[in-house]
Motif scaffolding. Sequence first.
Motif, short mmCIF file in Angstrom:
data_model
loop_
_atom_site.label_atom_id
_atom_site.label_comp_id
_atom_site.label_asym_id
_atom_site.label_seq_id
_atom_site.Cartn_x
_atom_site.Cartn_y
_atom_site.Cartn_z
N LEU A 121 1.58 4.99 -2.74
CA LEU A 121 1.12 6.26 -2.05
C LEU A 121 2.33 6.97 -1.92
CD1 LEU A 121 -1.38 5.50 0.01
CD2 LEU A 121 -1.87 6.69 -1.68
N GLY A 122 3.48 6.45 -2.75
CA GLY A 122 5.21 6.88 -2.42
C GLY A 122 5.64 7.44 -3.91
N MET A 170 0.63 -0.95 0.10
CA MET A 170 0.11 0.09 -0.30
C MET A 170 1.03 1.33 -0.40
SD MET A 170 -3.22 1.22 -0.20
CE MET A 170 -4.24 0.04 0.47
N SER A 171 1.66 1.09 0.98
CA SER A 171 2.90 2.48 0.88
C SER A 171 3.65 3.16 -0.84
CB SER A 171 3.68 2.10 1.68
OG SER A 171 5.16 1.35 1.35
N LEU A 172 3.24 1.56 -1.46
CA LEU A 172 4.39 1.97 -2.58
C LEU A 172 3.46 2.55 -3.46
CD1 LEU A 172 6.41 -1.11 -3.02
CD2 LEU A 172 7.10 0.69 -2.34
#
Length: 137
Positions: free
Chosen positions: A5-6, A1-3
């Motif tokens: 949004l990054g 998930m963090s990828l």
Amino acid sequence: MSLALGSLGMPGLTALYGLEEVCKIQPGETVLVSAAAGAVGAMVGQICKIKGCKVVGSAGGDDKVAYLKELGFDQAFNYKTVPSLEEALKKASPEGYDCYFENVGGPFFTAALKNMKPGGRIAVCGEIATYRCWPYN
């Protein structure tokens, strides 16, 4: 998930597309980034530095300006505390801007236009100053 949004997700791809496909930045050019401490703006600044550009960013707080300096922005300022946006932009890059990565619109966009070099390019990513959210509009 963090990828997602990054840097490998929407913010990074938006920044890369705007810089390479719309602005077609070249080493040595000067790039202005509004809302530079946001997800996309921060990516724009870092990509500009990797590509050999001078990058100037604006943000709405002194802590955000400090963050931009940590990221390697050449110049950064708090747009909420400057007496004149146009003068702040001129002071940060007296020779003007080759590219403007637009995230806010409104008065900042007007000031940026007055500081563009002839033949400068603008990637319009957002216009946050003009957004209104239902039911509050």
